[in-house]
Write an enzyme that holds these catalytic residues in place. Sequence first.
Site, mmCIF file in Angstrom:
data_model
loop_
_atom_site.group_PDB
_atom_site.id
_atom_site.type_symbol
_atom_site.label_atom_id
_atom_site.label_comp_id
_atom_site.label_asym_id
_atom_site.label_seq_id
_atom_site.Cartn_x
_atom_site.Cartn_y
_atom_site.Cartn_z
ATOM 1 N N ARG A 1 44.243 58.124 54.963
ATOM 2 C CA ARG A 1 43.739 56.750 54.750
ATOM 3 C C ARG A 1 43.182 56.633 53.337
ATOM 4 O O ARG A 1 42.124 57.181 53.027
ATOM 5 C CB ARG A 1 42.656 56.426 55.780
ATOM 6 C CG ARG A 1 42.066 55.032 55.579
ATOM 7 C CD ARG A 1 41.330 54.521 56.792
ATOM 8 N NE ARG A 1 40.046 55.150 57.034
ATOM 9 C CZ ARG A 1 39.149 54.730 57.927
ATOM 10 N NH1 ARG A 1 39.415 53.649 58.666
ATOM 11 N NH2 ARG A 1 38.007 55.357 58.106
ATOM 12 N N ASP B 1 29.101 56.055 59.496
ATOM 13 C CA ASP B 1 29.918 56.090 58.290
ATOM 14 C C ASP B 1 29.780 54.754 57.565
ATOM 15 O O ASP B 1 28.916 53.939 57.928
ATOM 16 C CB ASP B 1 31.371 56.458 58.612
ATOM 17 C CG ASP B 1 32.107 55.385 59.383
ATOM 18 O OD1 ASP B 1 31.546 54.290 59.587
ATOM 19 O OD2 ASP B 1 33.260 55.630 59.773
HETATM 20 C C1 LIG Z 1 34.414 53.558 61.577
HETATM 21 C C2 LIG Z 1 35.366 54.580 61.200
HETATM 22 O O1 LIG Z 1 36.030 54.466 60.217
HETATM 23 S S1 LIG Z 1 35.515 55.968 62.163
HETATM 24 C C3 LIG Z 1 36.428 57.091 61.137
HETATM 25 C C4 LIG Z 1 35.648 57.602 60.018
HETATM 26 N N1 LIG Z 1 34.576 58.454 60.453
HETATM 27 C C5 LIG Z 1 34.803 59.750 60.695
HETATM 28 O O2 LIG Z 1 35.906 60.206 60.489
HETATM 29 C C6 LIG Z 1 33.687 60.607 61.206
HETATM 30 C C7 LIG Z 1 34.205 61.955 61.594
HETATM 31 N N2 LIG Z 1 33.190 62.835 62.142
HETATM 32 C C8 LIG Z 1 32.342 63.516 61.368
HETATM 33 O O3 LIG Z 1 32.344 63.372 60.163
HETATM 34 C C9 LIG Z 1 31.415 64.488 62.032
HETATM 35 O O4 LIG Z 1 31.795 64.706 63.362
HETATM 36 C C10 LIG Z 1 29.935 64.067 62.029
HETATM 37 C C11 LIG Z 1 29.464 63.961 60.598
HETATM 38 C C12 LIG Z 1 29.752 62.753 62.740
HETATM 39 C C13 LIG Z 1 29.135 65.150 62.746
HETATM 40 O O5 LIG Z 1 29.398 66.342 62.071
HETATM 41 P P1 LIG Z 1 28.560 67.684 62.302
HETATM 42 O O6 LIG Z 1 27.126 67.377 62.366
HETATM 43 O O7 LIG Z 1 29.044 68.690 61.311
HETATM 44 O O8 LIG Z 1 29.031 68.124 63.724
HETATM 45 P P2 LIG Z 1 28.808 69.521 64.400
HETATM 46 O O9 LIG Z 1 27.758 70.318 63.722
HETATM 47 O O10 LIG Z 1 28.633 69.277 65.852
HETATM 48 O O11 LIG Z 1 30.235 70.215 64.163
HETATM 49 C C14 LIG Z 1 30.680 71.322 64.908
HETATM 50 C C15 LIG Z 1 31.982 71.773 64.319
HETATM 51 O O12 LIG Z 1 32.948 70.740 64.454
HETATM 52 C C16 LIG Z 1 33.478 70.413 63.184
HETATM 53 N N3 LIG Z 1 33.724 68.980 63.138
HETATM 54 C C17 LIG Z 1 32.885 67.969 63.467
HETATM 55 N N4 LIG Z 1 33.505 66.786 63.322
HETATM 56 C C18 LIG Z 1 34.754 67.054 62.893
HETATM 57 C C19 LIG Z 1 35.857 66.245 62.569
HETATM 58 N N5 LIG Z 1 35.785 64.925 62.684
HETATM 59 N N6 LIG Z 1 36.965 66.841 62.149
HETATM 60 C C20 LIG Z 1 37.043 68.189 62.056
HETATM 61 N N7 LIG Z 1 36.032 69.025 62.360
HETATM 62 C C21 LIG Z 1 34.903 68.456 62.769
HETATM 63 C C22 LIG Z 1 32.438 70.838 62.189
HETATM 64 O O13 LIG Z 1 33.033 71.043 60.925
HETATM 65 C C23 LIG Z 1 31.894 72.090 62.834
HETATM 66 O O14 LIG Z 1 32.819 73.142 62.577
HETATM 67 P P3 LIG Z 1 32.382 74.701 62.607
HETATM 68 O O15 LIG Z 1 31.810 74.970 63.962
HETATM 69 O O16 LIG Z 1 33.645 75.432 62.361
HETATM 70 O O17 LIG Z 1 31.386 74.885 61.524
HETATM 71 O O1 LIG Z 2 37.772 52.219 60.398
HETATM 72 C C1 LIG Z 2 37.389 51.986 61.503
HETATM 73 C C2 LIG Z 2 36.334 51.085 61.810
HETATM 74 O O2 LIG Z 2 35.970 50.967 62.991
HETATM 75 O O3 LIG Z 2 35.830 50.467 60.858
HETATM 76 MG MG LIG Z 3 36.803 50.865 58.936
#
Ligand SMILES: CC(=O)SCCNC(=O)CCNC(=O)[C@H](O)C(C)(C)COP(=O)(O)OP(=O)(O)OC[C@H]1O[C@@H](n2cnc3c(N)ncnc32)[C@H](O)[C@@H]1OP(=O)(O)O
Ligand SMILES: O=CC(=O)O
Ligand SMILES: [Mg+2]
Length: 568
Positions: free
Chosen positions: A183, A469
């Site tokens: 994206r 986010d």
């Molecule tokens: C509105 C929108 O646009 S939604 C789409 C955009 N938003 C996103 O993509 C958010 C994605 N998610 C994240 O960034 C994260 O899950 C967070 C920041 C919310 C939480 O992250 P953390 O606090 O690091 O979670 P946590 O400590 O429980 O992570 C555990 C493990 O999972 C991994 N992990 C957590 N979320 C993700 C993810 N989305 N993708 C890959 N790995 C992940 C961490 O890297 C960690 O790995 P490790 O055990 O090997 O070190």
């Molecule tokens: O990108 C996704 C959203 O919910 O905003």
């Molecule tokens: Mg969005």
Amino acid sequence: MIGVGTNGYATIGARKIGSGYDVPEGVDIRGRYDEEFAKILTKDALQFVVDLQLEFRNHIKYALECRKESKRKYNEGAVPGFDPATRYIREGEWICASVPPAVADRKVEITGPVERKMIINALNSGAKVFMADFEDALSPSWENLMRGQVNLRDAVNGTISFHDKARNRVYKLNDQTAKLFVRPRGWHLPEAHIFIDGEPATGCLVDFGLYFYHNYATFRQTQGAGFGPFFYLPKMEHSREAKIWNNVFEKAEKLAGIEKGSIRATVLIETLPAVFQMDEILYELRDHSVGLNCGRWDYIFSYVKTFQAHPDRLLPDRVLVGMTQHFMRSYSDLLIRTCHGRGVHAMGGMAAQIPIRDDPVANEAAVELVRKDKLREVKAGHDGTWAAHPGLIPACMEIFSNNIGNAPNQMKTVKREDAANLTEEDLIQRPRGVRTMEGLRLNTRVGIQYVAAWLTGSGSVPLYNLMEDAATAEISRVQNWQWLKYGVELDGDGLGVKVTKDLFGRVVEEEMARIESEVGKEKFRKGMYKEACKIFTRQCTAPILDDFLTLDAYNHIVIHYPKISSRL
Ligand SMILES: CC(=O)SCCNC(=O)CCNC(=O)[C@H](O)C(C)(C)COP(=O)(O)OP(=O)(O)OC[C@H]1O[C@@H](n2cnc3c(N)ncnc32)[C@H](O)[C@@H]1OP(=O)(O)O
Ligand SMILES: O=CC(=O)O
Ligand SMILES: [Mg+2]
């Protein structure tokens, strides 16, 4: 021998050679030099971005002007609706190009920023798709963007690895991985570290151009079975913006010498005006589409922004504006009908809950909320959904698999013809619920902490057990702005308090104190909470609503070399 001086410029002996990057004519790179970045910012790759920029810059400027014109009309009292001039598209019998077999099944998609370890974890997560994010989940600093490109190149090549020294753990890709979608940023964001013809480049053309240039050939062989690369396209407001993307894709395909229709993209319907343009958007992208997605968080943000001059459409507390509100349910139902009528995926969205490690009871409650949300989506007819965290994938997958069965999707089986009866009013109906002091406080506490994280390089963070986010933070900001502008009564507390600048000032002070006690004095002092508070507070109290939180905040993360912080 080329080396890098302390100011970040490359040197030959003691002689400085501009930015250090070998650039085509008209390009000025103002970001830090790094040998790894130079392998991405090659002269040919930059020329590819320049070709896109020069061909499309005026179309992009025009599209952004049109957004301003629509805003002016909404601010004068108009409401968005279906365009009579494009009725022939909505009523016409056409379908999009068929979905590439490699991505027919998208039951669960994980999303995350283009950070090295997370990319590996996401690709290994068991999800069908990983959406690697340069947008809502990424703070677009030069370092994050360029490292993101390096990471994606290594991921597509299958060579990506990461050594977590603290835990002595090495991360590598499994044999089976999720399919990669990327994206890029929205049309509105500039890339202030790359100037083309004296102007900052368009952020999304940099993201798209560099990724496409370096990866299209390998991706098509190893992931796309002859198709690809695959993209998600954010924050569009009108089909004219989809038309630009379609032309960008066609030009990229031509320059790369690959078949028209190779590149495929899913468009996020995440602005209120775009819900009235879904057929038109698919029509423009009909050779390049693999569906639409309900970007619910930006959609709520856009509802407030679109109706910023409409005091009869104020939002209740943020936590009350969910997918079961009439306007949200109507939007997802119409999206499903539209996509399935045109032969493409209707993707669901993101539940904000994430696993809660240290509290099994709270964790189960959070996962249960995710399950409920996913069950609603699959029963409504969505073909797949988003998960924010690997820990949620089994629950999401179970619900989608149990309800869809062995079929890859429900495009042919759930048509949702009933949604044809939805009216314009259904799609804009004011959400119901109360407003509370805790709502104002939570918006403020979350908004400031999110901006502080963003300024220090993190675009997605866990706050109070929810994923935050750029999109969710925008809701906090515009909701505060709206409540302040109209001096709303906080009717959910039984106190009848009105939101004023004085009250908000006190709330900000108290919430800053609470943040300090929650994160600890040391982290508070070292973090950028005070700067974040200034930015967030200014935006909440601005006489005219800023279009995007991140546009103003971006000025604070632009670092030009020689090292100076620079405003656009
Ligand atoms: C509105 C929108 O646009 S939604 C789409 C955009 N938003 C996103 O993509 C958010 C994605 N998610 C994240 O960034 C994260 O899950 C967070 C920041 C919310 C939480 O992250 P953390 O606090 O690091 O979670 P946590 O400590 O429980 O992570 C555990 C493990 O999972 C991994 N992990 C957590 N979320 C993700 C993810 N989305 N993708 C890959 N790995 C992940 C961490 O890297 C960690 O790995 P490790 O055990 O090997 O070190
Ligand atoms: O990108 C996704 C959203 O919910 O905003
Ligand atoms: Mg969005």
